[in-house]
Scaffold this active site. Structure first.
Site, PDB file in Angstrom:
ATOM      1  N   TYR A 121      -2.340  -0.836  10.128  1.00 27.49           N
ATOM      2  CA  TYR A 121      -2.381  -1.090   8.687  1.00 27.49           C
ATOM      3  C   TYR A 121      -1.121  -0.571   8.014  1.00 27.49           C
ATOM      4  O   TYR A 121      -0.459  -1.291   7.264  1.00 27.49           O
ATOM      5  CB  TYR A 121      -3.619  -0.429   8.078  1.00 27.49           C
TER       6      TYR A 121
ATOM      7  N   SER B 271       0.845  -1.201   0.000  1.00 27.12           N
ATOM      8  CA  SER B 271       0.000   0.000   0.000  1.00 27.12           C
ATOM      9  C   SER B 271       0.875   1.243   0.000  1.00 27.12           C
ATOM     10  O   SER B 271       1.987   1.229   0.548  1.00 27.12           O
ATOM     11  CB  SER B 271      -0.897   0.016   1.239  1.00 27.12           C
TER      12      SER B 271
END
Length: 258
Positions: A162, A148
């Site tokens: 995350y 990401s």
């Protein structure tokens, strides 16, 4: 030139392949002539999506819950039994967790570490025999991890576990790439920016928040299925055969400004 980007006849496993970015990648491979196996936690949805994609090519379902080691082992055993060899492994299954700093639970780190990092390591190592059978010097086997942009830059939202785990995915990618290069297995990561997915739905379903996110993207738009599918096919084709250990931001330029 068509042969340079061909994945015709390759066998591909996509985890988390029934929705979002995983579905974009799986559908691209199916349409490009690969034999695709999708895996996801919800068996009914997984089989339903595989049946729908089968109208465009070859797609099968092997449901699995990758939140613990047993799920990864079960999926690997099923793939080894059904396929024997595996050309491309796409480690896409993942989770997120957002909460204000003062309320952010330690449990979020445990859950996301298990799903976002440990599952990639466990599944990749369990599938090494199948990847080795498909690998050769001219056409390596490929592992594609989905990281990401939030593992590269500080995210605007409070997603501490995350972003930390996605950064770990990027380093794990480089470590595996170094270790497996001599075996003709490449390992690369795609670091997506904003794409239509369940994970992003809370933001993109709001016109105001969507507009704010698009304003953050130098190219001025949300990612499209072709952007994600095209990058994955490049990495799996002859065009990407000499690339390993790379983290590719598919983010419309978001990481160009930190």
């Amino acid at each position: 030139m068509p042969d340079l980007f061909s994945v015709q006849g390759k066998t591909v496993l996509v985890t988390g392949g029934s929705r979002g970015i995983g579905l974009m990648i799986a559908e691209a491979f199916v349409e490009a002539g690969a034999r695709v196996i999708i895996s996801s936690r919800k068996a009914g949805v997984c089989h339903e999506v595989a049946e729908r994609l089968s109208a465009k090519g070859q797609c099968e379902a092997i449901p699995a819950d990758l939140s613990d080691s047993a799920g990864a082992d079960t999926l690997a055993a099923a793939v080894n039994e059904r396929l024997g060899s595996l050309d491309v492994l796409v480690n896409n299954a993942g989770a997120t967790w957002g909460a204000p700093l003062a309320e952010y639970p330690e449990a979020a780190f445990d859950k996301l570490w298990a799903v976002n990092v440990k599952a990639i390591f466990r599944l990749t190592t369990q599938l090494l025999p199948a990847l080795r059978k498909a690998a050769d010097a001219e056409d390596p086997a490929r592992v594609i991890n989905i990281g990401s942009v939030d593992g590269i830059r500080v995210p605007s939202m409070e997603v501490y576990a995350y972003s930390a785990t996605k950064s770990a995915v990027h380093m794990l990618t480089r470590s595996l790439a170094h270790q497996l290069a001599r075996e003709h297995i490449t390992v690369n990561a795609i670091a997506p920016g904003p794409f239509e997915s369940k994970m992003m739905a809370f933001a993109l379903d709001s016109p105001e928040i969507r507009a704010a996110i698009e304003d953050e993207v130098p190219l001025g738009r949300i990612g499209r299925p072709e952007d994600m599918g095209g990058t994955a096919i490049y990495l799996a084709s002859r065009a990407g055969a000499y690339l390993t250990g790379a983290i590719i931001p598919v983010d419309g330029g978001m990481t160009t400004h930190g």
